[in-house]
Design an enzyme around this catalytic site. Structure first.
Site, PDB file in Angstrom:
ATOM      1  N   HIS A 160       7.930  17.336 -15.525  1.00  0.00           N
ATOM      2  CA  HIS A 160       7.563  16.261 -14.431  1.00  0.00           C
ATOM      3  C   HIS A 160       7.689  14.784 -15.094  1.00  0.00           C
ATOM      4  O   HIS A 160       6.929  13.895 -14.378  1.00  0.00           O
ATOM      5  CB  HIS A 160       6.222  16.674 -13.741  1.00  0.00           C
ATOM      6  CG  HIS A 160       5.947  17.933 -13.135  1.00  0.00           C
ATOM      7  ND1 HIS A 160       6.817  18.164 -12.122  1.00  0.00           N
ATOM      8  CD2 HIS A 160       5.417  18.887 -13.488  1.00  0.00           C
ATOM      9  CE1 HIS A 160       6.570  19.469 -11.975  1.00  0.00           C
ATOM     10  NE2 HIS A 160       5.631  19.835 -12.421  1.00  0.00           N
ATOM     11  N   ARG A 186      -4.493  -6.870  16.382  1.00  0.00           N
ATOM     12  CA  ARG A 186      -4.049  -5.067  16.350  1.00  0.00           C
ATOM     13  C   ARG A 186      -4.842  -4.560  17.021  1.00  0.00           C
ATOM     14  O   ARG A 186      -6.225  -4.389  17.275  1.00  0.00           O
ATOM     15  CB  ARG A 186      -4.256  -4.660  14.906  1.00  0.00           C
ATOM     16  CG  ARG A 186      -3.245  -5.441  13.826  1.00  0.00           C
ATOM     17  CD  ARG A 186      -1.787  -5.412  13.980  1.00  0.00           C
ATOM     18  NE  ARG A 186      -1.408  -3.830  13.677  1.00  0.00           N
ATOM     19  CZ  ARG A 186      -1.213  -3.503  12.677  1.00  0.00           C
ATOM     20  NH1 ARG A 186      -1.210  -4.207  11.497  1.00  0.00           N
ATOM     21  NH2 ARG A 186      -0.980  -2.169  12.254  1.00  0.00           N
ATOM     22  N   PRO A 206      -2.708   7.607  -5.596  1.00  0.00           N
ATOM     23  CA  PRO A 206      -3.028   6.462  -6.348  1.00  0.00           C
ATOM     24  C   PRO A 206      -3.105   5.448  -5.502  1.00  0.00           C
ATOM     25  O   PRO A 206      -2.264   5.044  -4.883  1.00  0.00           O
ATOM     26  CB  PRO A 206      -1.966   6.373  -7.798  1.00  0.00           C
ATOM     27  CG  PRO A 206      -1.533   7.834  -7.878  1.00  0.00           C
ATOM     28  CD  PRO A 206      -1.394   8.356  -6.520  1.00  0.00           C
ATOM     29  N   GLU A 207      -4.296   4.769  -5.432  1.00  0.00           N
ATOM     30  CA  GLU A 207      -4.583   3.498  -4.680  1.00  0.00           C
ATOM     31  C   GLU A 207      -4.739   2.338  -5.494  1.00  0.00           C
ATOM     32  O   GLU A 207      -4.518   2.232  -6.726  1.00  0.00           O
ATOM     33  CB  GLU A 207      -5.800   3.847  -3.708  1.00  0.00           C
ATOM     34  CG  GLU A 207      -5.412   4.997  -2.647  1.00  0.00           C
ATOM     35  CD  GLU A 207      -6.722   5.301  -1.714  1.00  0.00           C
ATOM     36  OE1 GLU A 207      -7.687   4.613  -1.659  1.00  0.00           O
ATOM     37  OE2 GLU A 207      -6.615   6.553  -1.083  1.00  0.00           O
ATOM     38  N   ARG A 244       5.214  15.226  -7.704  1.00  0.00           N
ATOM     39  CA  ARG A 244       6.004  15.363  -6.358  1.00  0.00           C
ATOM     40  C   ARG A 244       7.249  14.350  -6.096  1.00  0.00           C
ATOM     41  O   ARG A 244       7.972  14.454  -5.438  1.00  0.00           O
ATOM     42  CB  ARG A 244       4.970  15.070  -5.399  1.00  0.00           C
ATOM     43  CG  ARG A 244       3.872  15.970  -5.398  1.00  0.00           C
ATOM     44  CD  ARG A 244       2.884  15.641  -4.321  1.00  0.00           C
ATOM     45  NE  ARG A 244       3.381  15.868  -3.009  1.00  0.00           N
ATOM     46  CZ  ARG A 244       2.430  15.680  -1.972  1.00  0.00           C
ATOM     47  NH1 ARG A 244       1.244  15.143  -1.929  1.00  0.00           N
ATOM     48  NH2 ARG A 244       3.206  15.683  -0.637  1.00  0.00           N
TER      49      ARG A 244
END
Length: 271
Positions: free
Chosen positions: A89, A151, A2-3, A107
């Protein structure tokens, strides 16, 4: 994983419904990525004031302290008055006077952490290094450009790092770079200001569109009401290896960057 759009969709589906709710009990399942850092019983009786978002974290403001929630790699939240008994879960239940907020995470990379305030050590540790919020007015294009100039890493990796701009995960980084016409392997420091402006706009557009479509459901993500997101159905490059580019019909390519799959068009993203 999930973003930002998935987390924002979760927040939008939850915030108005849980605001004002009184916490009646807390159930912990199997250990998650980080501990709650509080006695669950101490949360009983507190009131939920609001639900905010910082990057990929949900901030559940209480009348005393806050809960920081992260969905990890495979987590999702459900909120309802009548949820079934917890399954294997389901690792966290916040039972309130308006319903139960449940974290399901196969997870177990997600987390729920209590902090006394945003300036207390647990919150600073999780939020202190985050970059600008791309969906807020504070997402300044000049600061974005200057952050890229410092960067030397590939631009895709810089977007994922989250210290220049927060929450642009793997799916949306590939899509924003395609929309801006920038090769994902290009060093961030080599991006000119005009191209940085295009990328800044592309990040905002892609993330806003994803929120409108309910995010992306690739494996486990679902909204708080159990519905799926649909952005992935209109992706330009993500997950489309070998398929024709929607602009020039050139086959979409896939490469590996930092153990993650990157998708791009070799013609539309030459440089």
């Amino acid at each position: 994983m999930p973003e930002l759009p998935e987390v924002e969709v979760t927040r939008l589906g939850l915030a108005d419904r849980i605001a004002g709710a009184r916490i009646e009990s807390v159930r912990l399942g199997k250990p998650l990525r980080w501990t709650l850092a509080a006695d669950p019983a101490a949360l009983i009786g507190r009131t939920v004031r609001a639900v905010r978002r910082r990057g990929k974290y949900l901030l559940v403001d209480l009348d005393d302290g806050l809960l920081l929630m992260h969905l990890g790699m495979s987590g999702s939240l459900r909120f309802d008055l009548d949820l079934p008994a917890p399954g294997p879960h389901d690792h966290f239940d916040l039972v309130t006077s308006r319903g139960t907020l449940r974290l399901n995470d196969p997870r177990r990379f997600g987390a729920v952490v209590y902090a006394e305030s945003e300036i207390s050590p647990p919150a600073v540790k999780l939020l202190g290094g985050l970059g600008m919020e791309p969906l807020e007015a504070s997402f300044d294009v000049e600061r974005f450009y200057q952050g890229l100039r410092r960067r030397k890493a590939p631009i895709k990796q810089v977007l994922l790092a989250g210290d220049v701009v927060v929450g642009v995960g793997n799916i949306y980084a590939s899509e924003a770079l395609f929309l801006a016409g920038i090769r994902p392997s290009l060093s961030a420091a080599r991006i000119s200001r005009p191209r940085a402006v295009r990328l800044h706009s592309a990040v905002q557009e892609i993330l806003a569109r994803a929120v409108e479509r309910g995010g992306s459901t690739l494996r486990d993500f679902a909204h708080v009401d159990g519905q799926s997101g649909y952005f992935q159905l209109e992706a330009s490059v993500y997950g489309r290896t070998g398929e024709p580019c929607r602009v020039c019909a050139t086959p979409v390519r896939q490469i590996r960057q930092g153990q993650r799959s990157t998708y791009f068009c070799p013609i539309c993203q030459k440089y």
